[in-house]
Motif scaffolding. Structure first.
Motif, short mmCIF file in Angstrom:
data_model
loop_
_atom_site.label_atom_id
_atom_site.label_comp_id
_atom_site.label_asym_id
_atom_site.label_seq_id
_atom_site.Cartn_x
_atom_site.Cartn_y
_atom_site.Cartn_z
N ASN A 2 2.37 -3.18 -8.60
CA ASN A 2 0.91 -3.16 -8.57
C ASN A 2 0.36 -2.09 -9.50
OD1 ASN A 2 0.79 -5.18 -6.63
ND2 ASN A 2 0.87 -3.73 -4.95
N GLN A 28 -7.13 2.56 2.98
CA GLN A 28 -7.07 1.41 2.08
C GLN A 28 -5.82 0.57 2.31
OE1 GLN A 28 -9.67 0.52 -0.09
NE2 GLN A 28 -10.50 2.08 1.28
N TYR A 30 -4.75 -1.43 -0.06
CA TYR A 30 -4.09 -1.31 -1.36
C TYR A 30 -3.63 0.14 -1.48
CZ TYR A 30 -3.14 -1.89 -6.32
OH TYR A 30 -2.51 -1.98 -7.54
N TRP A 33 -2.77 3.97 -5.38
CA TRP A 33 -3.91 4.69 -5.93
C TRP A 33 -3.59 6.18 -6.01
CZ3 TRP A 33 -5.48 8.43 -2.62
CH2 TRP A 33 -5.30 8.22 -1.25
#
Length: 96
Positions: A2, A28, A30, A33
């Motif tokens: 990702n 999150q 996802y 980050w």
């Protein structure tokens, strides 16, 4: 793999709101980050809050004096490593 999202977070005397902003990042779904938090010469010690979170994805950069939000945001951008950029001020939060 990702792509990495760099979250740019200028911060100036935001100790009252920073915990919510950081918690929203940690929530999150996802997970690839990084947060580039630029302390724009704060006097309320945001580094203590960052240290308490203990997440290596959050990087704290301190400016020696207040230079303004634009300067802090540009500093964050120059230190970002991500494929994509997102903005989250220290007095804001984002949905998972």
């Amino acid at each position: 793999m990702n792509p990495l999202v760099s979250v740019l977070m200028p911060c100036y005397n935001s100790a009252g709101t920073l915990p919510m902003a950081l918690a929203s990042l940690l929530a999150q779904t996802y997970e690839n980050w990084e947060c580039v938090l630029v302390d724009d010469g704060s006097t309320d010690h945001p580094e203590r809050l960052v240290e308490a979170v203990r997440d290596p994805r959050i990087r704290h950069i301190r400016l020696s004096r207040n230079m303004g939000r634009g300067y802090a945001r540009q500093t964050a951008l120059e230190n970002a490593r991500g494929d994509f950029i997102a903005f989250l001020d220290a007095d804001d939060w984002c949905y998972p």
